[in-house]
Motif scaffolding. Structure first.
Motif: not given
Ligand code: C5P
Ligand code: MG
Length: 156
Positions: A17-20, A32-38
């Motif tokens: 559900g996150r952008p990659l 899926h996409g990265a779990v990140a602060h940025s």
């Protein structure tokens, strides 16, 4: 002519559900996409560290602390431009870049030319001087992205 090499790595967990984001591009139809602060662009982050390491200027955590609210959501392109400028102002220019992205899904091969074009544009280089290779983890890390990059700089 003086030469220097740089090397960088980055890794992120991936969540549905996150952008990659990769190489400054949003990868369409990624599961899926990265779990990140940025924005979690592992390729631009490792290239940024490779630039900083080549001139012995620390790493991106030092320049853009991930606990400092002013950098929350900062674009990886902004980080990369900052690092490139540190190198350029010392009189160095990138000669070539070789990077590896390890990711099980989605397939990146069809996007290689687009990714190379964008990375070359961001680093003010020719596409012939940017090499990108892709690897799966062979199922060892299906929810994980890793990027590694080495680059050569020259100073006339
Ligand atoms: O990791 P492995 O050796 O199985 O990768 C084989 C091929 O798959 C390589 O040609 C690589 O470019 C491609 N690949 C890809 N997208 C990925 C991972 C690998 O196109 N996410
Ligand atoms: Mg293999």
């Amino acid at each position: 002519m003086t030469y220097r090499i740089g090397y960088g790595e980055d890794a992120h967990q991936l969540e549905t559900g996150r952008p990659l984001w990769l190489g400054g591009l949003e990868i369409a139809d990624s599961p899926h996409g990265a779990v990140a602060h940025s924005d979690g662009d592992a390729l631009l982050h490792c290239l940024s560290d490779a630039l900083l390491s080549s001139i012995s200027s620390g790493d991106i955590g030092m320049h853009f602390s991930d606990t400092d609210p002013q950098w929350k959501g900062v674009s990886s392109e902004h980080i990369l431009k900052h690092c490139l400028n540190r190198v350029l102002e010392q009189g160095y220019t990138p000669v070539n870049v070789a990077a590896v992205v390890t990711l099980d899904r989605p397939k990146l091969g069809p996007l290689r030319d687009a990714l190379i074009s964008r990375v070359a544009e961001l680093l003010q280089m020719s596409v012939q001087d940017v090499g990108l290779t892709f690897k799966t983890s062979e199922g060892l890390a299906p929810n994980h992205i890793q990027a590694r990059a080495t680059l050569l700089l020259e100073h006339p």
